[in-house]
Scaffold this active site. Structure first.
Site, PDB file in Angstrom:
ATOM      1  N   SER A  28       0.841  -1.213   0.000  1.00 39.01           N
ATOM      2  CA  SER A  28       0.000   0.000   0.000  1.00 39.01           C
ATOM      3  C   SER A  28       0.870   1.254   0.000  1.00 39.01           C
ATOM      4  CB  SER A  28      -0.875   0.016   1.265  1.00 39.01           C
ATOM      5  OG  SER A  28      -1.473   1.280   1.424  1.00 39.01           O
ATOM      6  N   TYR A  48      -1.714  -1.607  10.294  1.00 40.83           N
ATOM      7  CA  TYR A  48      -1.810  -1.934   8.860  1.00 40.83           C
ATOM      8  C   TYR A  48      -0.537  -1.524   8.131  1.00 40.83           C
ATOM      9  CZ  TYR A  48      -3.568  -1.308   4.026  1.00 40.83           C
ATOM     10  OH  TYR A  48      -3.756  -1.338   2.658  1.00 40.83           O
TER      11      TYR A  48
HETATM   12  N1  LIG Z   1      -8.719  -0.323  -1.724  1.00 40.04           N
HETATM   13  C1  LIG Z   1      -7.661   0.424  -1.521  1.00 40.04           C
HETATM   14  O1  LIG Z   1      -7.734   1.661  -1.582  1.00 40.04           O
HETATM   15  C2  LIG Z   1      -6.320  -0.197  -1.218  1.00 40.04           C
HETATM   16  C3  LIG Z   1      -5.212   0.653  -1.158  1.00 40.04           C
HETATM   17  C4  LIG Z   1      -3.957   0.120  -0.881  1.00 40.04           C
HETATM   18  C5  LIG Z   1      -3.814  -1.247  -0.693  1.00 40.04           C
HETATM   19  N2  LIG Z   1      -4.901  -2.051  -0.769  1.00 40.04           N
HETATM   20  C6  LIG Z   1      -4.691  -3.485  -0.529  1.00 40.04           C
HETATM   21  O2  LIG Z   1      -5.260  -4.230  -1.576  1.00 40.04           O
HETATM   22  C7  LIG Z   1      -5.732  -5.477  -1.081  1.00 40.04           C
HETATM   23  C8  LIG Z   1      -7.198  -5.664  -1.465  1.00 40.04           C
HETATM   24  O3  LIG Z   1      -7.937  -4.565  -0.949  1.00 40.04           O
HETATM   25  P1  LIG Z   1      -9.456  -4.308  -1.379  1.00 40.04           P
HETATM   26  O4  LIG Z   1      -9.693  -2.850  -1.212  1.00 40.04           O
HETATM   27  O5  LIG Z   1      -9.741  -4.966  -2.670  1.00 40.04           O
HETATM   28  O6  LIG Z   1     -10.209  -5.051  -0.181  1.00 40.04           O
HETATM   29  P2  LIG Z   1     -11.706  -5.667  -0.112  1.00 40.04           P
HETATM   30  O7  LIG Z   1     -12.058  -5.669   1.332  1.00 40.04           O
HETATM   31  O8  LIG Z   1     -12.596  -4.950  -1.076  1.00 40.04           O
HETATM   32  O9  LIG Z   1     -11.477  -7.158  -0.607  1.00 40.04           O
HETATM   33  C9  LIG Z   1     -10.559  -7.978   0.087  1.00 40.04           C
HETATM   34  C10 LIG Z   1     -10.865  -9.430  -0.174  1.00 40.04           C
HETATM   35  O10 LIG Z   1      -9.967 -10.199   0.654  1.00 40.04           O
HETATM   36  C11 LIG Z   1     -10.740 -11.161   1.371  1.00 40.04           C
HETATM   37  N3  LIG Z   1     -10.105 -11.475   2.652  1.00 40.04           N
HETATM   38  C12 LIG Z   1     -10.072 -10.717   3.781  1.00 40.04           C
HETATM   39  N4  LIG Z   1      -9.447 -11.375   4.761  1.00 40.04           N
HETATM   40  C13 LIG Z   1      -9.074 -12.584   4.254  1.00 40.04           C
HETATM   41  C14 LIG Z   1      -8.414 -13.711   4.797  1.00 40.04           C
HETATM   42  N5  LIG Z   1      -8.016 -13.756   6.076  1.00 40.04           N
HETATM   43  N6  LIG Z   1      -8.187 -14.781   3.999  1.00 40.04           N
HETATM   44  C15 LIG Z   1      -8.603 -14.773   2.712  1.00 40.04           C
HETATM   45  N7  LIG Z   1      -9.263 -13.738   2.145  1.00 40.04           N
HETATM   46  C16 LIG Z   1      -9.479 -12.652   2.913  1.00 40.04           C
HETATM   47  C17 LIG Z   1     -12.114 -10.529   1.559  1.00 40.04           C
HETATM   48  O11 LIG Z   1     -13.116 -11.499   1.814  1.00 40.04           O
HETATM   49  C18 LIG Z   1     -12.293  -9.811   0.221  1.00 40.04           C
HETATM   50  O12 LIG Z   1     -12.858 -10.650  -0.761  1.00 40.04           O
HETATM   51  C19 LIG Z   1      -5.492  -5.470   0.429  1.00 40.04           C
HETATM   52  O13 LIG Z   1      -4.277  -6.135   0.715  1.00 40.04           O
HETATM   53  C20 LIG Z   1      -5.355  -3.994   0.739  1.00 40.04           C
HETATM   54  O14 LIG Z   1      -4.565  -3.735   1.867  1.00 40.04           O
HETATM   55  C21 LIG Z   1      -6.157  -1.559  -1.000  1.00 40.04           C
END
Ligand SMILES: NC(=O)c1ccc[n+]([C@@H]2O[C@H](COP(=O)([O-])OP(=O)(O)OC[C@H]3O[C@@H](n4cnc5c(N)ncnc54)[C@H](O)[C@@H]3O)[C@@H](O)[C@H]2O)c1
Length: 249
Positions: free
Chosen positions: A142, A155
């Site tokens: 991130s 985080y």
């Molecule tokens: N959305 C953002 O702005 C953003 C920014 C920077 C980094 N990220 C990173 O991108 C990744 C995805 O984020 P997102 O926004 O798509 O999240 P989201 O919450 O929309 O989706 C995450 C998915 O991961 C699954 N998940 C959660 N815990 C889990 C576990 N213990 N085992 C297996 N699956 C699990 C959830 O069920 C979900 O389907 C994450 O690592 C997040 O930190 C997101």
């Protein structure tokens, strides 16, 4: 030519958000998909949607923090094809919590899901990749690691840990022709963001980006595709920032 044609690919957290966006793009680009998520029903929905379009995709319910649950998707991929080419470590959680209110259990859960999961997954993914002397691992960190972020100290600690882990493992695995790179997304419009992020803060982030638009899972998927394809064969241990030009370094 498709960029990941016939590549056996495991994507974690593939039911929703960025992971689902990566699954969509990799399917179109020829990957054979093994999708896993803690939400087994939603993950199966995603795999079924892809199969209905003619793409090979299997779904597994697995918590990335539990090594016992992770074995099935990896063992199935190897049993089906005898090889594993790509792993995208995307599953992650980001509940906000002030540090002084944070419990040790909340800290530990964040470490277990976002960071220690890479230990479990790489233990499963690397032996076949080392034997075949090729492989691509992409870890989703991130942009918050570069900026710091109030209410997300637990985080951001995991996201920095992912970068350090990726760089060090890239050094160990280079002799096996295994590429390990990291992507740092900025503010991406996903299901998780809607639950956890403040809309006013997101609007402010967009104002500070070079690009005046929201970013979507496909923006991250495209860079993961590049890092999983032969186009990036000369790169490993790198961190690619995909944040619309929020931070420039
Ligand atoms: N959305 C953002 O702005 C953003 C920014 C920077 C980094 N990220 C990173 O991108 C990744 C995805 O984020 P997102 O926004 O798509 O999240 P989201 O919450 O929309 O989706 C995450 C998915 O991961 C699954 N998940 C959660 N815990 C889990 C576990 N213990 N085992 C297996 N699956 C699990 C959830 O069920 C979900 O389907 C994450 O690592 C997040 O930190 C997101």
């Amino acid at each position: 030519m498709k960029l990941v044609d016939g590549k056996v690919t495991v994507i974690t957290g593939a039911a929703l958000g960025i992971g689902a966006g990566i699954a969509d793009m990799f399917a179109e680009q020829g990957a054979i998909l093994y999708l896993l998520d803690i939400d087994g029903a939603k993950c199966e929905e995603k795999a079924a949607e892809l199969r209905s379009k003619g793409y090979p995709a299997k779904a597994f319910r697995a918590d990335v923090s539990d090594p016992a649950q992770l074995r099935e998707p990896f063992e199935t991929a190897l049993k089906d094809h005898g090889r594993l080419e790509v792993v995208i470590n995307n599953a992650g959680i980001y509940p906000r919590r002030a540090f002084m209110d944070m419990t040790e259990a909340e800290w530990d859960q964040m470490q277990d899901v976002n960071l220690k999961s890479l230990f479990h997954i790489c233990k499963l993914a690397l032996p076949p990749m080392m034997a075949q002397r090729s492989g691509k691992i992409v870890n989703i960190s991130s942009v918050t690691f570069f900026k710091g972020m109030a209410l997300l100290s637990h985080y951001v600690a995991t996201k920095g840990g992912m970068i350090g882990f990726s760089r060090s493992l890239a050094r160990e695995m280079g002799p096996y022709n295994i590429h390990i790179n990291t992507v740092t997304p900025g503010a991406i419009k996903t299901e998780g963001e809607v639950v956890h992020a403040d809309p006013a803060a997101i609007a402010e982030i967009q104002r500070r980006q070079c690009l005046d638009r929201r970013l979507y899972p496909a923006d991250i998927a495209g860079v993961c595709l590049f890092l999983s394809s032969a186009l990036s064969d000369g790169m490993t241990g790198q961190t690619l920032n995909v944040d619309g030009g929020l931070i420039l370094y």
